[in-house]
Scaffold this motif. Structure first.
Motif, short mmCIF file in Angstrom:
data_model
loop_
_atom_site.label_atom_id
_atom_site.label_comp_id
_atom_site.label_asym_id
_atom_site.label_seq_id
_atom_site.Cartn_x
_atom_site.Cartn_y
_atom_site.Cartn_z
N ASP C 222 0.81 -1.22 0.00
CA ASP C 222 0.00 0.00 0.00
C ASP C 222 0.84 1.26 0.00
N TYR C 223 1.99 1.23 0.67
CA TYR C 223 2.73 2.49 0.75
C TYR C 223 3.39 2.83 -0.59
N ARG C 225 1.80 2.37 -3.34
CA ARG C 225 0.68 2.97 -4.05
C ARG C 225 0.48 4.40 -3.60
N LEU C 226 0.57 4.62 -2.30
CA LEU C 226 0.39 5.97 -1.79
C LEU C 226 1.50 6.88 -2.31
N ARG C 228 3.03 6.67 -5.09
CA ARG C 228 2.70 7.05 -6.47
C ARG C 228 1.55 8.03 -6.49
N ALA C 229 0.59 7.84 -5.59
CA ALA C 229 -0.56 8.75 -5.55
C ALA C 229 -0.14 10.15 -5.16
N LYS C 230 1.00 10.26 -4.49
CA LYS C 230 1.50 11.58 -4.12
C LYS C 230 2.04 12.32 -5.32
N GLY C 231 2.26 11.59 -6.39
CA GLY C 231 2.79 12.24 -7.57
C GLY C 231 4.30 12.12 -7.69
N LEU C 232 4.89 11.17 -6.99
CA LEU C 232 6.32 10.97 -7.11
C LEU C 232 6.62 10.22 -8.39
N SER C 233 7.80 10.47 -8.94
CA SER C 233 8.16 9.81 -10.18
C SER C 233 8.36 8.32 -9.95
#
Lengths: 381, 313, 325
Positions: C222-223, C225-226, C228-233
């Motif tokens: 899950d982390y 996924r989070l 990536r959801a933050k917008g990190l490359s």
């Protein structure tokens, strides 16, 4: 270009979104045509059981589905089409324009990095600021979600936080860059009821602070009632009813919605009244039979339901949007008959989904519980 | 690690209208599960091929060796002959038929390896299961002993004891290797037992009044057996490699008996002299046995627990 | 963190002491130092045998012998007499250990780096052709006997050297005597190449599969996924969140395999003719040299326990959750 932002500006527009997953057993049609509009500042609740496609829809919006997923349709954020953007282009959107909150706070945060680091990371990803500024913003965010002693907590690790606090941190991360849309995917499902209130309060705070519109995904009707402006009910990958909270709760026009309401324990109902659960389970999304997918479980099912899947159609007597469209829509051939029914009248108040002793369910995956749909005992295979 | 919730696959449950008697006996379920496992194993092409390869090698070693017209002790008049019709694997400088020797070596190595695997697995499983089930001080003491044994490199202790028991025959060697291999098994079984103890279905069974023995036999053991069988295959491969290494160093199987390791040791100088057949054939046999055993183990691992993401090798 | 380190260190000490006792029992059982003497032709007199027995402190109970050996070693720095002529155990240990350490450390580093790279590639391109190839190569190396591979490589390189007339990659020994400075260094490197590759390969095989599994676990978490959801490359998520967390189990695994690597070193040194720990052990066992074998196993135990300690500490650095454990 874009029109000037007004209070009823459409922030997110999803149109005919479909998502298919090719698997070894066949193609899973997880999402079969979802459309909705999200206006600035409003809260849209998406309700449905596991397998209804509600989470997959949101993951599609964020572009976080696995590469094997086949996505079609349109997702527009303001005037920008999101489907078809490269991953690099999407990273610009994620976390800064559209943010997401996931279900399980215990695993959403990386256990080896400090909370402050993970918050600052979100800030630094979209803003060219110094580390100190990011850190200050992190403390600020923790304060906004009511984490006590934020300046101390910012240097702690996730395992030093409780579940509810972790979820609030996740919410803080989501609001870090003032997004226009926050998607909360079952934010309270993994938490105790007592903690839920705190988390929901933090969600409200997040919305207030950022002025964002929110998509609140849940299977808990109680949560939706308190938070949402409009509600979208999903079943088997498609929306089956959409309307304002009042429309859905007081004038449900789809038997599934009615059934959901009937299975909800309510303090204002008489003590003697039994809950009326909907028997059976959701259908397989691989080989969906034609017609309305709710047919096997629907008390109003007729022959037409088995042959033709109903479209979302306006409910007479409901309100209109500014653009002149009906707000309350329902996908049921017999939506008129559902009007003013009591769940207890349509659904029988028995639970013949026998809860078998866990002994027989010892080896996970080896046993299927088959529901015969006619009131007799279930089979185990 | 076994209960990974995957977000992206949301389809659950099935409604299939069908008739049939309600079958509640656990035994029916157990049969069904075995069929499931078997079917999943068959999906592994390499694992299935490996089964055939392994069976072929076993047959060749045990049956072929007996049927072959040369024995591994026969000295033929052909010295240092490359592979030919009469000597498929050639001969060495004393005139021994290499094919007979390789078959004999394979037989010996396999005997030792299987003995080691079974012994070490039995001891290790019991040890690990007891430690994992009772936890507390019992677990601490038992696993500290395991740690201690594991601080000694197997080759070193094996060499020492192998040298000491060199006149005692191959069963002593097997015992030595087994005695050094069981700790690794116990660690794995202990880990499994510890996590299975906590599963909800164990708790549920207990809540319904199931006796301890029922829980152990119906719930924990069947789920441990999967891992154990996989460990057995790993052990067979490890045992072959260990035994051949010890034999290569001179501490394993002793003359006049032969094993694949001894053959390789003897072939070192021959290789420099260009007699490649003495070196390659024993080595290839070891590789084939280990490869097939490893593939079978991989296939079994996937068959027992398909939720783990593995390459279908 | 410091408290954690100290606690781990303190626990290691009694483990080490018990380990030495276990090793002592093992060697007492397995090595008969008088065997060679008695097997001589003509057989020596009883007096000679008794004299030897006394020097080796054999005619006492096991606890007494152990106590004697222990105090000799840890209070006087005396490893005991060797029955092989001209050998001072302490000195032999020094030179042997230095050689073997070069080999083992380099091989471990090589294996770890390769394992991480291939594990990550395999996991991120799961089920692709690259993944299959890497996995198959891994299986092959897992099934390859170390000594056979060593001999094979040696022969191939000998042939290659002869045909190319280039002898940098050496196939025998640890070094050429009589060199100094830069030429000594490059000579040592040339001698290191083959044994390092051989020793690294089997560890690489098992660690790479392990790393792949660990990476896959993390990739589905899950982390990630989070993040990536933050917008990190993608890269940042993979390295900072994925790799960082996936490396943690590998550190324990590497430490656990230390004993096995030492075993592999014994074989590798045997093939390439290095006068390192491997040769010391094999000669010692063959001679029934009690004290030499004992010294070897003691040092091996120290190395294994030390590496386990390092891994524990590294784990504590990498994973903050266990620091209070």
């Amino acid at each position: 270009m874009t029109q000037s932002a007004t209070a009823t500006d459409t922030v997110l527009s999803v149109r005919d979104l479909t998502v298919d997953f090719p698997t070894g057993d066949g193609v899973v049609h997880a999402v079969r045509g979802v459309s909705y509009e999200l206006r600035s500042g409003e809260v849209l609740g998406i309700v449905g059981e596991s397998g209804s496609g509600k989470s997959v829809t949101s993951m599609a919006v964020m572009g976080l589905l696995p590469k094997t997923a086949r996505i079609a349709g349109s997702v527009r954020f303001r005037d920008e089409e999101l489907l078809g953007l490269t991953d690099k282009e999407m990273t610009r959107v994620r976390g800064s324009k559209i943010a997401m909150i996931f279900q399980d706070p215990m695993t959403s945060l990386n256990p080896v990095y400090k909370i402050g680091y993970q918050l600052a990371e979100a800030v630094l990803a979209h803003n060219d600021v110094s580390r100190q500024t990011a850190r200050r913003r992190a403390v600020e965010l923790l304060d906004l979600v009511n984490i006590p002693q934020p300046d101390k907590r910012v240097d702690q690790y996730p395992h030093e936080f409780s579940g509810g606090m972790r979820q609030r941190v996740v919410i803080a991360i989501a609001m870090a860059n003032d997004p226009d849309v926050i998607i909360a995917d079952e934010p309270t499902t993994a938490l105790d009821v007592t903690v839920q209130a705190q988390v929901l309060e933090s969600l409200r705070a997040a919305q207030r602070e950022t002025g964002a519109a929110m998509v609140l995904i849940t299977h808990d009707l109680g949560v939706v009632a308190g938070q949402a402006d409009r509600v979208l009910v999903m079943y088997a990958g498609k929306p089956v009813e959409i309307g304002t909270v009042e429309d859905i709760y007081y004038n449900p026009r789809m038997p599934y919605t009615l059934g959901l309401l009937g299975s909800l324990p309510r303090l204002d109902k008489r003590e003697q009244e039994r809950l009326t659960p909907i028997q059976g389970g959701p259908p397989s999304l691989v080989n969906l039979p034609p017609g309305c997918p709710f047919t096997p479980r629907c008390p109003l099912a007729q022959e037409i339901c088995q042959t033709r899947e109903p479209d979302l159609e306006p409910v007479d007597g409901s309100g209109f949007t500014a653009a002149g469209l009906r707000i309350h829509l329902s996908a049921c051939h017999f939506k008129e008959q559902v009007a003013r029914q009591d769940p207890a009248d349509l659904f029988t108040a028995t639970a013949t989904d026998a809860t078998l002793p866990a002994e027989f369910g010892a080896a996970p995956g080896a046993v299927e519980i088959v529901d015969n749909n006619n009131g007799t005992e279930d089979e185990i295979r | 690690m076994h209960d990974l919730p995957t977000e992206d696959n949301q389809s659950t449950g099935n409604i299939t209208p069908s008739a049939g008697p309600v079958e509640r006996e656990f035994t029916v379920q157990a049969r069904t599960q075995f069929q499931l496992i078997f079917r999943r194993f068959l999906q592994h092409k390499l694992a299935v091929i490996s089964v055939f390869v392994l069976v072929a090698i076993v047959l060749l070693a045990f049956v072929g060796g007996a049927l072959w017209h040369y024995k591994y002790t026969d000295i033929t008049p052909d010295n240092s002959v490359p592979p030919s019709g009469t000597h498929p694997f050639g001969t060495d400088n004393l005139g021994y038929d290499e094919f007979a020797r390789v078959l004999r070596g394979t037989q010996r190595s396999l005997e030792i390896a299987f003995t080691v695997a079974i012994l070490a697995t039995v001891v290790g499983t019991i040890w690990g299961a007891i430690a994992g089930f009772y936890r507390g001080i019992v677990d601490s003491v038992m696993m500290r002993i395991v740690d201690l044994v594991l601080t000694i490199p197997i080759i070193a202790a094996g060499a020492l004891l192998g040298h000491h028991f060199q006149s005692a025959g191959w069963s002593a060697l097997a015992l030595v290797i087994a005695g050094l291999s069981w700790p690794a098994v116990s660690r794995i079984v202990r880990g499994q037992t510890l996590s299975l103890r906590e599963k909800e279905y164990v708790e549920a069974a207990r809540a319904l009044g199931a006796k301890d023995s029922r829980i152990i036999f119906r719930h924990i053991l069947p789920n441990v057996i999967g891992q154990v069988i996989v460990v057995v295959t790993i052990l067979v491969a490890l045992a072959i490699l260990t035994e051949s290494a010890l034999s290569y160093l001179g501490f394993g199987v002793q003359a006049p008996d032969t094993s694949l390791g001894t053959l390789i040791s003897a072939a070192q100088t021959a290789l420099q002299g260009g007699q490649w057949w003495l070196f390659y054939f024993p080595g290839i046999f070891i590789i084939l046995i280990c490869l097939s055993v490893n593939f079978i183990g991989d296939g079994l691992r996937d068959a027992f627990d398909p939720s783990q993401q593995r390459v279908r090798a | 963190m410091l408290a954690f380190a100290v606690r781990r260190l303190l626990v290691s000490i009694p483990v080490f002491i018990v380990s030495t006792f276990l090793v002592f029992l093992l060697v007492t059982w397995g090595a008969d130092p008088l065997a060679q003497l008695k097997a001589k032709n003509p057989p020596p007199s009883q007096a000679v045998i008794n004299a030897m027995a006394n020097t080796l402190y054999i005619n006492h109970s096991i606890p007494a012998r152990y106590g004697h050996w222990f105090s000799q070693l840890f209070f006087h720095g005396n490893w005991g007499p060797s029955i092989q002529s001209g050998i001072a155990i302490g000195q032999l240990l020094g030179t042997s250990l230095e050689l073997t350490a070069r080999l083992v450390i380099l091989a471990m580093i090589l294996a770890v780096i390769l394992a991480i790279i291939s594990g990550v590639i395999s996991a991120t391109r799961q089920y692709s052709k690259t993944d299959y190839t890497i996995t198959l190569i891994g299986f092959l190396f897992l099934s390859l006997p170390v000594f056979w591979f060593a001999i094979l490589l040696k022969q191939l390189v000998v042939n290659m050297n002869n045909s190319l007339n280039w002898y940098f990659i050496s196939t025998y020994g640890a070094n050429t005597p009589g060199l100094s400075g830069w030429s000594a260094f490059s000579d040592a490197v040339g001698h290191l190449i083959l044994p390092t590759i051989v020793l690294a390969m089997s560890s690489y095989a098992s660690w790479s599969r392990f790393q792949r599994a660990s990476m896959l676990d993390v990739l589905g978490s899950d982390y990630m996924r989070l993040a990536r959801a933050k917008g990190l490359s993608r890269t940042r998520v993979m390295v900072k969140h994925g790799l960082r967390t996936a490396l943690i189990p590998l550190t324990t695994q590497v430490a656990l395999d230390t004993a096995a690597i030492l075993g592999g070193a014994v074989l590798t040194e045997n093939v390439f003719g290095w006068q390192g720990m491997g040769t010391m052990l094999v000669t010692g066992i063959n001679a029934g040299d009690f004290n030499t074998v004992l010294a070897w196993l003691t040092v091996a135990a120290i190395i294994v326990i030390l590496f386990n300690l390092i891994a524990d500490l590294l784990y504590g650095v990498l994973d903050p959750r266990i620091r209070n454990a």
